[in-house]
Enzyme design. Structure first.
Site, PDB file in Angstrom:
ATOM      1  N   ASP A  39       0.852  -1.189   0.000  1.00  0.00           N
ATOM      2  CA  ASP A  39       0.000   0.000   0.000  1.00  0.00           C
ATOM      3  C   ASP A  39       0.888   1.238   0.000  1.00  0.00           C
ATOM      4  O   ASP A  39       1.968   1.228  -0.585  1.00  0.00           O
ATOM      5  CB  ASP A  39      -0.929  -0.028   1.220  1.00  0.00           C
ATOM      6  CG  ASP A  39      -2.260   0.654   0.954  1.00  0.00           C
ATOM      7  OD1 ASP A  39      -2.275   1.875   0.774  1.00  0.00           O
ATOM      8  OD2 ASP A  39      -3.302  -0.034   0.937  1.00  0.00           O
ATOM      9  N   HIS A  53      -3.701   6.048   3.541  1.00  0.00           N
ATOM     10  CA  HIS A  53      -4.378   4.852   3.043  1.00  0.00           C
ATOM     11  C   HIS A  53      -3.738   3.579   3.583  1.00  0.00           C
ATOM     12  O   HIS A  53      -4.423   2.664   4.059  1.00  0.00           O
ATOM     13  CB  HIS A  53      -4.356   4.868   1.515  1.00  0.00           C
ATOM     14  CG  HIS A  53      -5.267   3.881   0.857  1.00  0.00           C
ATOM     15  ND1 HIS A  53      -4.910   2.570   0.640  1.00  0.00           N
ATOM     16  CD2 HIS A  53      -6.522   4.008   0.350  1.00  0.00           C
ATOM     17  CE1 HIS A  53      -5.904   1.935   0.018  1.00  0.00           C
ATOM     18  NE2 HIS A  53      -6.891   2.786  -0.171  1.00  0.00           N
ATOM     19  N   SER A  85     -11.202  -0.763  -0.583  1.00  0.00           N
ATOM     20  CA  SER A  85      -9.911  -0.740   0.125  1.00  0.00           C
ATOM     21  C   SER A  85     -10.084  -1.038   1.597  1.00  0.00           C
ATOM     22  O   SER A  85      -9.217  -1.646   2.232  1.00  0.00           O
ATOM     23  CB  SER A  85      -9.254   0.635  -0.019  1.00  0.00           C
ATOM     24  OG  SER A  85      -8.673   0.807  -1.269  1.00  0.00           O
TER      25      SER A  85
END
Length: 772
Positions: A150, A219, A560
Site C-alpha cells: 500500500d 491509506h 480498500s
C-alpha cells in the site's frame, strides 16, 4: 525546512530533471521469465546467478552488458524470475519475441481503491468478546504475519504498539530498511517496513515524496491497522464513531511494503513488493488497489502485476486478499478477479452519521456528514447553486459547479449555503474548504444521477451534508420554485442499529468478470463504508490547506477498507488452522457467509433492490462460522495450472510458471470444473455437468444436499448424500444444470447449493446464463 525535507526536495528536483529527459524515449517494462527452479532455501550465490542471467539475457538484445546493467532497475530473483528495465519500444518488442521470455509488460499505474465492523460481524457484543468468537479460537492471530502492499505506514500509531508482545518469530526474514535514516521505527508488532519506488521515480518522479516507508497519505496506515491493528480504546474521529479501534488479527505481526505513491502504484514496484513479502515470510498479503477497469481478456493475465505476483505468492502457500474495485454499481467492473486471490466487495455496517436539511417550505431531507457545527437551528440561510457563483475563469469543465478551490465568487456565496455537485475529481472535503474560503456558511453536496443513493460521511470543515440523487432532484425543484430559497443544516449524530444492514455499497464493483466469467467474483463482501482506523499524522512542509485539523484515526470508505477486514479474518484462520491452504481458507469464508441483513431479509443494494451474487459473491463474511466450516473446497497450485491450460495457455507456458514441474494434460477439463466454492456457468447450452470435490475438515458425519435452482434452470446433484468417516477424507459430486427452453433470454439467474450434516451448512452460490 528541516535537513531531511531539504534533502528530499533536492533529490526529487534532480530526479525530475534527469528522469524526464530519459522518459521522452524510454519506458519501464517488466520482462517475465516464469518461476525460479530453486526453492525457498536458495543461497546468495543462487540469487547472484539469477541476476547475472538477467544481465546476459538483456545483453543478448542490447549488445552490451553494461547497457543491460544500466537499464535493469529490479532483478526478481526469489520466487518471480524476471527483471524490470527501462527500455525503448523496439527493444521491448524484441525481448517479447525471445524464446526464454513468457511475456513483457509495459509498466502501468494501478489505483488505490479508496470499530463497529467487528461487533457487527458477531465477533463481540457491546465491547465483550463472545464465547464462540474466532478471536478466541485463533488467539487473536498470534504470530501470523500480515504484509500490506500500500502507501506505507505511520508507525507511531497506537494501533502498532508492541506492548506485551513476544519476540519476533525466527522465520521472519524481513527488515525495516529505512528505520534509521528516515525515522520509521519497527518493533515486535510492526516487524517490517520497506519501500519500492524505482519504477515510479522513472515514470512519475513528482509523485514520490521520498525514499521512505512512512505513510504520507493515510491509506496504507488505515488498511494495515484494519487488518492487524491492536485494540486501542477511546479512538474516534473528532468524537464520531467513538469506541475501541480494533484490527481483525490484533496479535498478528504486520509489515508495510510501500509500493504506492500519491495514490498510484507502478507495475515493477508492485511486483518487487510481492516478491519481497513472500521471501520475507508473510502468511497473508493484503492488496487494496488494482486496475481502473477489468483486463481485456484472460490472455492479459500476465500483463497485470497483482495477478502475476499473487500467483507466485499462492504457489508458495501465501494467501492474497484483494479489493474488488470502486466502479459500481455497474456490472462487469470487478478487478483483481484471478481465481487464486480472494476478491472482496464492500458492504455497510449498522451505523450511520445522519443530519437533516430543513428547507424554507418546511420540508426536510436526510443527509450524511461527520460535521457537528451548528448553523443556529432557529435561523434559515439563503441557498445558492455553485454554478450561479462561478468566477469568469472557472466556467469550463464545471469547475465552479464542482466547487473547485478559487472558483466561487465570494460576493455571491458569503453567508449562504452552497449546493455543490459531487465528483469532478475534487475531494469532497476540499469542496467544503472552497466554500468556506469564499465565505460560505454551509454546503450541500448533491449526488448526480450516476451516484444514486450512495452517500458517505465526511469530516467537513464547515456545516455540510451529502444527499442522494432523489433528494437532490427535490432540492433543485424547491430552489427553482422559490425566489429566495432558504435552508438550514443540523449537526450530525451517530446512529447505531440501522436496519436493513448490511447492504451493498453502491461504489463496490460488480461481477460478472468479463475477463474470467467461469469464476464468480467478487468472492465475499465485508464492511467497507465509514470504517474507523488509524491514519497518518504527516504534514507536508509545502502543504497549504485550510484544514489544519489532525486526528490519529480517520473514517474512510471503499473496497480498500473491505479488503483488510477479510485479510484479518484470513490471518485468524491461519492461526487457528495452520494446515489449511489459501484456497481452503477462502472456501471456509465463502461457504459460511450470510446473505441476509439484520431484519432477516435478503441483502439489498443501497437503493433498496435485492442484491445478487454479482454484488456480494457468496455473501457477507461471518468469521466465527469460518473457523469450523465442516467441509472445504480445496485447490492446489497444479489445479490452477490446469485451469490455465483450459484457458489456452500451453505446456511451455506452464512449465515456466512452475519451474518445469508441470505439463498440461492432453485434454484439460472445462474451466467450470475448477474446484471453486461457487458454481458458475456463463454460457449454458442445453445441459452441462460440473464436477466438485469436498474435503472434511471436521468430525465424521453425513452431509445431505439441498438446493434452489436458478429460475428457468433444472438442477440436479449426484450423489445427494456424502458420508465422511474421518477428517481429511474427500468426496466428489456432480451438479447438472439444464435450461428450460420456454424461459430463455433472462440473462444471469441465481440459485444456491447447500451441504449440511445438521450442524454445518456449506453454502455455494449457483449462477447460470442460459443461451439456448
Amino acid at each position: 525546512m528541516s535537513g531531511q525535507a531539504l534533502f528530499l526536495t533536492v533529490a526529487l528536483l534532480v530526479c525530475a530533471a534527469e528522469c524526464r529527459l530519459v522518459q521522452a524515449w524510454k519506458k519501464s517494462y517488466v520482462v517475465y521469465l516464469g518461476a525460479h527452479a530453486y526453492g525457498p532455501d536458495a543461497s546468495v550465490e543462487d540469487h547472484a546467478r539469477a541476476t547475472e542471467s538477467h544481465y546476459e539475457l538483456l545483453r543478448s538484445v542490447l549488445g552490451s552488458k553494461q547497457m543491460a546493467k544500466d537499464a535493469i532497475f529490479y532483478s526478481y530473483t526469489r520466487n518471480i524470475n524476471g527483471f524490470a528495465a527501462y527500455l525503448d519500444h523496439e527493444i521491448a518488442t524484441r525481448m517479447a519475441r525471445h524464446p526464454e521470455v513468457v511475456t513483457v509488460m509495459e509498466s502501468k499505474m494501478l489505483k488505490l481503491h479508496t470499530t463497529r465492523s467487528w461487533d457487527f460481524m458477531d465477533m463481540e457484543r457491546d465491547g465483550h468478546i463472545l464465547p464462540d468468537s474466532i478471536w478466541k479460537h485463533a488467539k487473536f492471530g498470534q504470530n501470523v504475519i500480515i504484509a500490506n502492499l500500500d502507501s506505507g505506514v505511520w508507525p507511531e500509531s497506537h494501533s502498532f504498539s508492541d506492548e506485551g508482545m513476544d519476540e519476533v518469530p525466527k522465520r521472519w526474514k524481513g527488515s525495516c530498511s529505512d528505520s534509521v535514516k528516515y525515522g520509521v521505527p519497527c518493533n515486535k508488532k510492526l516487524i517490517g517496513a520497506k519501500f519500492f519506488n524505482r519504477d515510479m521515480l522513472l515514470s512519475n518522479p513528482a509523485a514520490v515524496d521520498g525514499n521512505w516507508t512512512r505513510d504520507t497519505e493515510g491509506h496504507g496506515t488505515h488498511t494495515l491497522s484494519t487488518a492487524g491493528g491492536r485494540f486501542v480504546p477511546r479512538a474516534s474521529l473528532f468524537g464520531y464513531a467513538n469506541g475501541t479501534a480494533k484490527g481483525g488479527a490484533p496479535r498478528a505481526r504486520v509489515a508495510a511494503y510501500k509500493v504506492c505513491w500519491s495514490g498510484e502504484c507502478a507495475t515493477a514496484d508492485v511486483l518487487a513488493g510481492f516478491e519481497s513479502a513472500v521471501h520475507d515470510g508473510a502468511d497473508v498479503i493484503s492488496v487494496s488497489f488494482g486496475q481502473d477497469a477489468p483486463l481485456a481478456d484472460a490472455n492479459s493475465f500476465f500483463h497485470e502485476p497483482v495477478t502475476l505476483g499473487s500467483l507466485h505468492a499462492t504457489i508458495h502457500g501465501v494467501a492474497v486478499v484483494c479489493s474488488a474495485g470502486n466502479s459500481g454499481p455497474f456490472e462487469d467492473t470487478v478487478v483483481n478477479a484471478a481465481p487464486w486471490v480472494t476478491t472482496v466487495a464492500a458492504s455497510t455496517v449498522d451505523r450511520d452519521f445522519p443530519n437533516q436539511i430543513t428547507l424554507g417550505n418546511s420540508a426536510h431531507m436526510k443527509g450524511m456528514s461527520l460535521e457537528s457545527s451548528d448553523l443556529h437551528s432557529d435561523k434559515l440561510f439563503p441557498v445558492i447553486n455553485a454554478s450561479s457563483a462561478a468566477l469568469p475563469n472557472c466556467t469550463a469543465n464545471n469547475l465552479a459547479t464542482n466547487c473547485a478551490m478559487g472558483c466561487l465568487d465570494s460576493g455571491k456565496v458569503k453567508g449562504k449555503i452552497v449546493v455543490c455537485v459531487r465528483g469532478g475529481d475534487i475531494p469532497r472535503v476540499m469542496k467544503g474548504m472552497a466554500v468556506l474560503s469564499a465565505g460560505g456558511a454551509g454546503m450541500i453536496l448533491a449526488n448526480g444521477e450516476m451516484d444514486g443513493d450512495d452517500v458517505e460521511a465526511d469530516p467537513h470543515v464547515l456545516p455540510a451534508t451529502m444527499i442522494t440523487y432523489s433528494e437532490a432532484v427535490s432540492l433543485y425543484k424547491y430552489m427553482a420554485s422559490s425566489s429566495e430559497p432558504m435552508a438550514n443544516i443540523s449537526p450530525s449524530k451517530t446512529e447505531l442499529g440501522v436496519k436493513n444492514s448490511p447492504s451493498m455499497a453502491a461504489f463496490s464493483s460488480r461481477g460478472p468478470s468479463g475477463t474470467l466469467p467461469f469464476v464468480l467474483k467478487p468472492d465475499i463482501a465485508a464492511p467497507g463504508v465509514d470504517i474507523l482506523a488509524a491514519f497518518t499524522q504527516y504534514v507536508s512542509p509545502t502543504e497549504v490547506s485550510a484544514d489544519k485539523r489532525r486526528s490519529e484515526y480517520a473514517i474512510m470508505s471503499g473496497t480498500s477498507m473491505a479488503c483488510p477486514h477479510v485479510s484479518g479474518v484470513v490471518a485468524l484462520l491461519k492461526a487457528a488452522r495452520p494446515e489449511w491452504s489459501p484456497a481452503a481458507m477462502r472456501s471456509a469464508i465463502m461457504t459460511t457467509a450470510r446473505t441476509q441483513d439484520n431484519t432477516g431479509a435478503p441483502m439489498r443494494e443501497q437503493d433498496g433492490k435485492e442484491a445478487t451474487a454479482f454484488a456480494y459473491g457468496a455473501g457477507n463474511v461471518h468469521p466465527n462460522r469460518a473457523v469450523d466450516p465442516g467441509l472445504v473446497y480445496d485447490i492446489t497450485p497444479n489445479d490452477y495450472f490446469t485451469f490455465l491450460c483450459s484457458l489456452g495457455f500451453t505446456t511451455k507456458d506452464l512449465s515456466r510458471l512452475s519451474a518445469g514441474k508441470f505439463a498440461c494434460p492432453a485434454k484439460p477439463p472445462p474451466m467450470e470444473d475448477l474446484n471453486y466454492p461457487s458454481i458458475v456457468v456463463p454460457a449454458l447450452r442445453h445441459t452441462m455437468t460440473l464436477k466438485r470435490k469436498l474435503r472434511n475438515v471436521g468430525q465424521s458425519g453425513t452431509y445431505r444436499a439441498s438446493w434452489r435452482a436458478p429460475f428457468g434452470i433444472n438442477m440436479t446433484v449426484d450423489p445427494t448424500v456424502l458420508v465422511f468417516q474421518k477428517a481429511g477424507e474427500e468426496k466428489e459430486f456432480n451438479v447438472t444444470v439444464a435450461s428450460q427452453k420456454d424461459k430463455l433470454g433472462r440473462g444471469y439467474v441465481f440459485g444456491k447449493l447447500v451441504w449440511s450434516d445438521g450442524i454445518h451448512y456449506v453454502r455455494s452460490p449457483v449462477v447460470v446464463n442460459a443461451l439456448d
